[in-house]
Scaffold this motif. Structure first.
Motif, mmCIF file in Angstrom:
data_model
loop_
_atom_site.group_PDB
_atom_site.id
_atom_site.type_symbol
_atom_site.label_atom_id
_atom_site.label_comp_id
_atom_site.label_asym_id
_atom_site.label_seq_id
_atom_site.Cartn_x
_atom_site.Cartn_y
_atom_site.Cartn_z
ATOM 1 N N ARG A 1 -23.974 46.290 2.949
ATOM 2 C CA ARG A 1 -23.720 45.149 3.669
ATOM 3 C C ARG A 1 -24.445 45.141 4.651
ATOM 4 N N VAL A 2 -24.299 45.377 5.740
ATOM 5 C CA VAL A 2 -24.674 45.403 7.439
ATOM 6 C C VAL A 2 -26.099 45.125 6.857
ATOM 7 N N VAL A 3 -26.635 43.646 7.262
ATOM 8 C CA VAL A 3 -28.125 43.888 7.482
ATOM 9 C C VAL A 3 -28.348 43.098 8.871
ATOM 10 N N LEU A 4 -29.202 44.079 9.130
ATOM 11 C CA LEU A 4 -29.674 43.174 10.827
ATOM 12 C C LEU A 4 -31.053 42.687 10.896
ATOM 13 N N MET A 5 -31.748 41.652 11.587
ATOM 14 C CA MET A 5 -32.978 41.621 11.771
ATOM 15 C C MET A 5 -32.764 41.775 13.395
ATOM 16 N N VAL A 6 -34.202 42.886 13.958
ATOM 17 C CA VAL A 6 -34.529 43.041 15.088
ATOM 18 C C VAL A 6 -35.598 43.133 15.593
ATOM 19 N N ALA A 7 -35.926 42.352 17.068
ATOM 20 C CA ALA A 7 -36.860 42.494 17.418
ATOM 21 C C ALA A 7 -37.308 43.919 18.482
ATOM 22 N N GLU A 8 -37.836 43.818 18.605
ATOM 23 C CA GLU A 8 -38.258 45.298 19.756
ATOM 24 C C GLU A 8 -39.403 45.381 20.620
ATOM 25 N N GLN A 9 -38.855 45.652 21.670
ATOM 26 C CA GLN A 9 -40.347 46.196 22.962
ATOM 27 C C GLN A 9 -40.164 46.742 23.154
ATOM 28 N N ASP A 10 -41.780 47.317 22.651
ATOM 29 C CA ASP A 10 -41.256 48.977 23.670
ATOM 30 C C ASP A 10 -40.779 49.807 22.703
ATOM 31 N N GLY A 11 -40.261 49.187 21.292
ATOM 32 C CA GLY A 11 -39.452 50.317 20.873
ATOM 33 C C GLY A 11 -37.954 50.466 21.746
ATOM 34 N N GLU A 12 -37.777 49.135 22.299
ATOM 35 C CA GLU A 12 -36.215 49.110 22.435
ATOM 36 C C GLU A 12 -36.138 48.144 22.218
ATOM 37 N N PRO A 13 -34.711 47.534 21.292
ATOM 38 C CA PRO A 13 -34.271 46.208 20.396
ATOM 39 C C PRO A 13 -34.401 44.905 21.864
ATOM 40 N N VAL A 14 -34.419 44.028 21.834
ATOM 41 C CA VAL A 14 -34.132 42.766 22.862
ATOM 42 C C VAL A 14 -34.118 41.147 22.144
#
Length: 388
Positions: free
Chosen positions: A263-276
């Motif tokens: 039930r947890v949904v996270l939209m994420v942006a990563e830069q060089d493999g790291e979440p930013v």
């Protein structure tokens, strides 16, 4: 114990763990994760509520003579009015100036979550009416010698029933996206006026061209690294907006992920493999609820992409009825999120304050409805007579 029904007893609990999860969730029975036993327990186990937070659990449980749970409510004794999103600071100031004490008060709510949903959780097989629970909460308020009870972001059905029982009624506004049976995001865009459609396509292209890896993660795909990063995002947002301590602590996020799983949904942006950057959502049976957003970078339209457009993508893919994007933000209208009313009900013990607030709300409600009508005229959707 409500009048005329001596077979019922109302008890207050300082932890949701005092009420068995199966019994609580049988009453919640709504598909809304914010009133689930798991969500409330994660708040308490993490220490985000309780202690010195000013949110002291006083969960209400209404049982029959055999001890069966007929209804319950997530309720807190509050020593302030923060984290509620239905603002009553003026009411508190008025009572304090008159020599009274507004705090502590009782708040029936999902803490820190301006998410509409049921608040007076009645077991569907109990035959109990909401009015019985409402009467019990009023009596608890009187017995504890508190100023008031506030049921915020409740359902319209609860709002109507509480109003009929003499509670004061308030209306607010949020912005929700409604799924008209779209087969794809492009199908949704086809329902928009040409200029609005082109603007959204440009924003999505610019977000994609920013060089970040954009991902939608769910359940076990969200790792400890993501939660550590997300707390930094969350603090970056709260520190910037309010300049004070965040409501939710670092322990809450992994507990939430463990408790609610897919039930947890996270939209994420990563830069060089790291979440930013990231946008946290919770999934209900019918809706995706957008909750928290934060970023360590400033990139064009990244906020819109993670918070709004990818949520629409998810809702279409999973055939959800709507996306609820939370409080505030008229900019959401141009992204297809239209104004809808929210509901709250308030019981105020002090007769003078009750009359003053009732007069205020009698004037505020029609003003809110007029505002929603005006905002609706900004809709990006194509009118029937509009030619492409």
């Amino acid at each position: 114990m409500p009048d005329g029904t001596p077979e019922l007893s109302l008890t207050l609990h300082r932890a949701v763990a005092e009420i068995p999860a199966a019994e609580w969730d049988a009453c919640a029975n709504s598909g809304n994760p914010f009133v689930s036993h798991a969500f409330l327990a994660a708040l308490e186990e993490s220490g985000s509520v309780g202690g010195r937070s000013g949110w002291l659990p006083q969960h209400a449980a209404l049982r029959d003579a055999q001890g069966r749970l007929l209804a319950c409510a997530p309720m807190y004794a509050k020593s302030h009015s923060y984290g509620e999103y239905v603002f009553d600071h003026g009411w508190a100031d008025a009572l304090e100036r008159a020599g009274g004490n507004y705090y502590p008060k009782l708040q029936v709510a999902a803490p820190f979550s301006p998410v509409p949903g049921p608040r007076l959780l009645v077991h569907p097989g109990s035959g109990l009416r909401i009015e019985a629970m409402a009467q019990g909460l009023r009596q608890a308020c009187e017995q504890l010698d508190l100023s008031s009870v506030h049921v915020t972001f409740c359902t319209e059905y609860e709002w109507t029933a509480l109003g009929a029982a003499g509670w004061l009624q308030r209306i607010g506004t949020q912005f929700h996206w409604t799924n008209a049976g779209y087969a794809s995001f492009d199908d949704f865009l086809g329902a928009l006026a040409s200029r609005k459609r082109k603007a959204i396509r440009r924003e999505r292209r610019d977000a994609e061209a920013s060089g970040f890896a954009l991902k939608t993660l769910r359940g076990h795909e969200i790792t400890a690294k993501h939660w550590t990063a997300f707390h930094r995002f969350y603090r970056a947002t709260t520190d910037k907006k309010w300049g004070r301590s965040a409501y939710l602590n670092a322990r809450f996020w992994p507990l939430l992920g463990e408790a609610l799983g897919d039930r947890v949904v996270l939209m994420v942006a990563e830069q060089d493999g790291e979440p930013v950057a990231g946008a946290l959502n919770l999934l209900g049976d019918e809706a995706l609820y957008g909750r928290n957003w934060g970023a360590l970078v400033d990139a064009p339209f990244l906020h819109f992409e993670l918070c709004y457009y990818r949520a629409i993508d998810f809702a279409i893919e999973h055939k959800l009825a709507r996306v609820e994007a939370g409080a505030q933000g008229e900019h959401k209208i141009q992204r297809g999120y239209l104004p809808v009313p929210t509901w709250s009900a308030h019981w105020i013990a002090h007769p003078g304050l009750r009359r003053a607030v009732a007069d205020f709300l009698d004037r505020e409600r029609p003003a809110m409805l007029r505002e929603m009508e005006a905002l609706a005229t900004l809709s990006p959707f194509r009118r029937d007579a509009e030619q492409e």
